[in-house]
Design an enzyme around this catalytic site. Structure first.
Site, PDB file in Angstrom:
ATOM      1  N   SER A  19      17.579  30.367 -22.741  1.00 21.11           N
ATOM      2  CA  SER A  19      16.153  30.392 -22.378  1.00 21.11           C
ATOM      3  C   SER A  19      15.369  29.333 -23.159  1.00 21.11           C
ATOM      4  O   SER A  19      15.610  29.124 -24.355  1.00 21.11           O
ATOM      5  CB  SER A  19      15.538  31.755 -22.714  1.00 21.11           C
ATOM      6  OG  SER A  19      16.126  32.778 -21.953  1.00 21.11           O
ATOM      7  N   ILE A  20      14.408  28.715 -22.474  1.00 19.65           N
ATOM      8  CA  ILE A  20      13.529  27.758 -23.166  1.00 19.65           C
ATOM      9  C   ILE A  20      12.807  28.483 -24.308  1.00 19.65           C
ATOM     10  O   ILE A  20      12.655  27.937 -25.400  1.00 19.65           O
ATOM     11  CB  ILE A  20      12.539  27.125 -22.166  1.00 19.65           C
ATOM     12  CG1 ILE A  20      13.305  26.222 -21.181  1.00 19.65           C
ATOM     13  CG2 ILE A  20      11.463  26.329 -22.895  1.00 19.65           C
ATOM     14  CD1 ILE A  20      12.458  25.583 -20.103  1.00 19.65           C
ATOM     15  N   ALA A  96       9.625  34.241  -8.892  1.00 24.41           N
ATOM     16  CA  ALA A  96       9.273  34.240  -7.466  1.00 24.41           C
ATOM     17  C   ALA A  96      10.433  34.874  -6.715  1.00 24.41           C
ATOM     18  O   ALA A  96      11.600  34.673  -7.098  1.00 24.41           O
ATOM     19  CB  ALA A  96       9.029  32.828  -6.960  1.00 24.41           C
ATOM     20  N   TYR A 156      11.218  24.276  -4.644  1.00 28.20           N
ATOM     21  CA  TYR A 156      10.334  24.853  -5.662  1.00 28.20           C
ATOM     22  C   TYR A 156       9.226  25.692  -4.995  1.00 28.20           C
ATOM     23  O   TYR A 156       8.736  26.670  -5.565  1.00 28.20           O
ATOM     24  CB  TYR A 156       9.774  23.755  -6.576  1.00 28.20           C
ATOM     25  CG  TYR A 156       9.508  24.257  -7.975  1.00 28.20           C
ATOM     26  CD1 TYR A 156      10.525  24.831  -8.734  1.00 28.20           C
ATOM     27  CD2 TYR A 156       8.245  24.171  -8.536  1.00 28.20           C
ATOM     28  CE1 TYR A 156      10.287  25.305 -10.014  1.00 28.20           C
ATOM     29  CE2 TYR A 156       7.994  24.641  -9.819  1.00 28.20           C
ATOM     30  CZ  TYR A 156       9.023  25.209 -10.549  1.00 28.20           C
ATOM     31  OH  TYR A 156       8.773  25.681 -11.811  1.00 28.20           O
ATOM     32  N   LYS A 163       2.691  27.161 -10.493  1.00 28.35           N
ATOM     33  CA  LYS A 163       2.578  26.265 -11.654  1.00 28.35           C
ATOM     34  C   LYS A 163       1.272  25.471 -11.604  1.00 28.35           C
ATOM     35  O   LYS A 163       0.679  25.193 -12.649  1.00 28.35           O
ATOM     36  CB  LYS A 163       3.783  25.317 -11.739  1.00 28.35           C
ATOM     37  CG  LYS A 163       5.106  25.998 -12.060  1.00 28.35           C
ATOM     38  CD  LYS A 163       5.086  26.757 -13.372  1.00 28.35           C
ATOM     39  CE  LYS A 163       6.471  27.208 -13.810  1.00 28.35           C
ATOM     40  NZ  LYS A 163       6.426  28.189 -14.901  1.00 28.35           N
ATOM     41  N   THR A 196      18.957  27.073 -17.266  1.00 25.35           N
ATOM     42  CA  THR A 196      18.671  28.454 -17.670  1.00 25.35           C
ATOM     43  C   THR A 196      18.892  29.365 -16.464  1.00 25.35           C
ATOM     44  O   THR A 196      19.093  28.891 -15.345  1.00 25.35           O
ATOM     45  CB  THR A 196      17.200  28.601 -18.115  1.00 25.35           C
ATOM     46  OG1 THR A 196      16.365  28.318 -16.984  1.00 25.35           O
ATOM     47  CG2 THR A 196      16.847  27.679 -19.259  1.00 25.35           C
ATOM     48  N   ALA A 198      16.625  31.152 -14.943  1.00 28.09           N
ATOM     49  CA  ALA A 198      15.553  30.934 -13.962  1.00 28.09           C
ATOM     50  C   ALA A 198      15.841  29.679 -13.131  1.00 28.09           C
ATOM     51  O   ALA A 198      15.641  29.671 -11.911  1.00 28.09           O
ATOM     52  CB  ALA A 198      14.202  30.819 -14.672  1.00 28.09           C
TER      53      ALA A 198
HETATM   54  P1  NAD Z   1      14.819  32.183 -18.298  1.00 23.03           P
HETATM   55  O1  NAD Z   1      15.430  32.838 -17.112  1.00 23.03           O
HETATM   56  O2  NAD Z   1      15.637  32.086 -19.517  1.00 23.03           O
HETATM   57  O3  NAD Z   1      13.427  32.849 -18.661  1.00 23.03           O
HETATM   58  C1  NAD Z   1      12.570  33.398 -17.685  1.00 23.03           C
HETATM   59  C2  NAD Z   1      12.020  34.672 -18.302  1.00 23.03           C
HETATM   60  O4  NAD Z   1      11.010  35.260 -17.449  1.00 23.03           O
HETATM   61  C3  NAD Z   1      13.091  35.761 -18.477  1.00 23.03           C
HETATM   62  O5  NAD Z   1      13.118  36.175 -19.833  1.00 23.03           O
HETATM   63  C4  NAD Z   1      12.627  36.883 -17.576  1.00 23.03           C
HETATM   64  O6  NAD Z   1      12.976  38.166 -18.034  1.00 23.03           O
HETATM   65  C5  NAD Z   1      11.121  36.663 -17.641  1.00 23.03           C
HETATM   66  N1  NAD Z   1      10.371  37.387 -16.626  1.00 23.03           N
HETATM   67  C6  NAD Z   1      10.475  37.289 -15.263  1.00 23.03           C
HETATM   68  N2  NAD Z   1       9.639  38.179 -14.677  1.00 23.03           N
HETATM   69  C7  NAD Z   1       8.991  38.844 -15.687  1.00 23.03           C
HETATM   70  C8  NAD Z   1       8.034  39.892 -15.724  1.00 23.03           C
HETATM   71  N3  NAD Z   1       7.560  40.448 -14.607  1.00 23.03           N
HETATM   72  N4  NAD Z   1       7.594  40.325 -16.941  1.00 23.03           N
HETATM   73  C9  NAD Z   1       8.082  39.796 -18.083  1.00 23.03           C
HETATM   74  N5  NAD Z   1       8.990  38.787 -18.114  1.00 23.03           N
HETATM   75  C10 NAD Z   1       9.452  38.339 -16.917  1.00 23.03           C
HETATM   76  O7  NAD Z   1      14.390  30.723 -17.769  1.00 23.03           O
HETATM   77  P2  NAD Z   1      13.553  29.526 -18.440  1.00 23.03           P
HETATM   78  O8  NAD Z   1      13.951  28.319 -17.663  1.00 23.03           O
HETATM   79  O9  NAD Z   1      13.712  29.552 -19.907  1.00 23.03           O
HETATM   80  O10 NAD Z   1      12.065  29.877 -18.015  1.00 23.03           O
HETATM   81  C11 NAD Z   1      10.993  29.914 -18.955  1.00 23.03           C
HETATM   82  C12 NAD Z   1       9.791  29.164 -18.405  1.00 23.03           C
HETATM   83  O11 NAD Z   1      10.089  27.764 -18.370  1.00 23.03           O
HETATM   84  C13 NAD Z   1       9.387  29.552 -16.981  1.00 23.03           C
HETATM   85  O12 NAD Z   1       7.970  29.556 -16.886  1.00 23.03           O
HETATM   86  C14 NAD Z   1       9.944  28.399 -16.157  1.00 23.03           C
HETATM   87  O13 NAD Z   1       9.273  28.230 -14.925  1.00 23.03           O
HETATM   88  C15 NAD Z   1       9.672  27.268 -17.112  1.00 23.03           C
HETATM   89  N6  NAD Z   1      10.369  25.994 -16.838  1.00 23.03           N
HETATM   90  C16 NAD Z   1      11.733  25.967 -16.712  1.00 23.03           C
HETATM   91  C17 NAD Z   1      12.369  24.762 -16.472  1.00 23.03           C
HETATM   92  C18 NAD Z   1      13.879  24.693 -16.334  1.00 23.03           C
HETATM   93  O14 NAD Z   1      14.398  23.671 -15.865  1.00 23.03           O
HETATM   94  N7  NAD Z   1      14.610  25.717 -16.742  1.00 23.03           N
HETATM   95  C19 NAD Z   1      11.626  23.587 -16.340  1.00 23.03           C
HETATM   96  C20 NAD Z   1      10.249  23.648 -16.472  1.00 23.03           C
HETATM   97  C21 NAD Z   1       9.628  24.857 -16.727  1.00 23.03           C
END
Ligand code: NAD
Length: 260
Positions: A19-20, A96, A156, A163, A196, A198
């Site tokens: 996770s980020i 989503a 997306y 976003k 990740t 997501a």
């Molecule tokens: P991840 O799957 O590790 O984390 C996503 C998190 O969202 C999970 O911990 C999940 O449990 C949580 N979540 C979802 N629905 C929820 C809810 N109703 N209540 C509480 N928590 C909830 O993935 P990630 O890539 O680390 O995502 C973290 C953020 O980074 C997100 O906003 C994602 O859009 C953003 N992001 C990701 C990328 C990428 O390439 N992975 C790029 C840009 C932005």
């Protein structure tokens, strides 16, 4: 480097070591910050999160589905009881429904739209409002966005709309919270592709990684991508960013500036 010594952070969105939010936590922890975590309720998720955040010696873990106001209230009550007050809020979550990502955007349902925008964008507003009374002066709130807010990215879809709403919310929250006597900063990091859970849900993450590696001016590789994001998060969490609010900062190796 202990630039966050004495600071406390509440992190939403760590699911596992990929996770980020985990990499942000790692950077904050190494800078001396005390950490606590909030995760989606559920035994399986909780077990995963406990294991992932163990190296950070969390002050507490609080289950919270951010689409439920009562969960948010309970989480902030826990934070007030265990932390007293805190300095940094990390919002690193989004959701989503899968069908909204894998079918044409034209077919986005009202229900999918509501869910995506509620969990991925409105939750930042709800968390910021609930956190403000127990956050310290000069605190920092940060969230995670993606290039899809501005440019067409295949699949997306409704997440791109969420976003865009998130980045706009960052500006409105920053304007109000900066003028409030606590002067809390609110910023977004627009991250490049990171492998990740997501990202896998959206699809084609491996193809995307190759594209980033080939096109980004700076090296952008799967094993270090999230570390770059963590470093900018550290800057936003610390007083090095004392004059910065309402911004969306790209941390993508410069990918977003390349036209061809
Ligand atoms: P991840 O799957 O590790 O984390 C996503 C998190 O969202 C999970 O911990 C999940 O449990 C949580 N979540 C979802 N629905 C929820 C809810 N109703 N209540 C509480 N928590 C909830 O993935 P990630 O890539 O680390 O995502 C973290 C953020 O980074 C997100 O906003 C994602 O859009 C953003 N992001 C990701 C990328 C990428 O390439 N992975 C790029 C840009 C932005």
């Amino acid at each position: 480097m202990s630039i966050l010594a004495g600071k406390k952070a509440l992190v939403f969105g760590v699911l596992n070591e990929y996770s980020i939010g985990w990499h942000i936590s790692d950077a904050l922890h190494k800078a001396g910050c005390e950490l606590a975590f909030s995760h989606l309720p559920g035994e399986k998720i909780e077990r995963r999160v406990i294991k992932a955040v163990e190296p950070f010696k969390p002050a507490f873990l609080a289950p919270c589905d951010v689409s439920r106001d009562e969960d948010i209230t309970r989480t902030m009550e826990t934070a007030a009881a265990k932390f007293g007050s805190f300095d940094i809020l990390v919002h690193s979550l989004a959701f989503a429904p899968a069908e909204a990502l894998h079918h044409p955007f034209l077919n986005t349902t009202r229900e999918a739209w509501k869910t995506a925008l509620d969990i991925s964008a409105y939750s930042l507003v709800a968390l910021a409002r609930a956190a403000q009374p127990i956050m310290n002066t000069d605190g920092s709130i940060m969230t995670l966005s993606y290039l899809g807010a501005e440019k067409f990215i295949p699949m997306y879809n409704v997440m791109a709309v969420a976003k865009a709403a998130l980045e706009c919310s960052v500006r409105y929250l920053a304007a109000e919270m900066g003028r409030h006597k606590k002067h809390i900063r609110v910023n977004a990091i627009s991250a490049g592709a990171v492998k990740t859970m997501a990202a896998r849900g959206i699809g084609d993450i491996d193809k995307m990684m190759v594209h980033y590696t080939e096109k980004a001016p700076l090296p952008w590789q799967a094993d270090t991508a999230a570390t770059h994001v963590g470093r900018t998060a550290l800057y936003l969490a610390s007083n090095l960013s004392s004059g910065v609010t309402g911004e969306t900062i790209y941390v993508d190796g410069g990918y977003n500036i390349v036209g061809w």
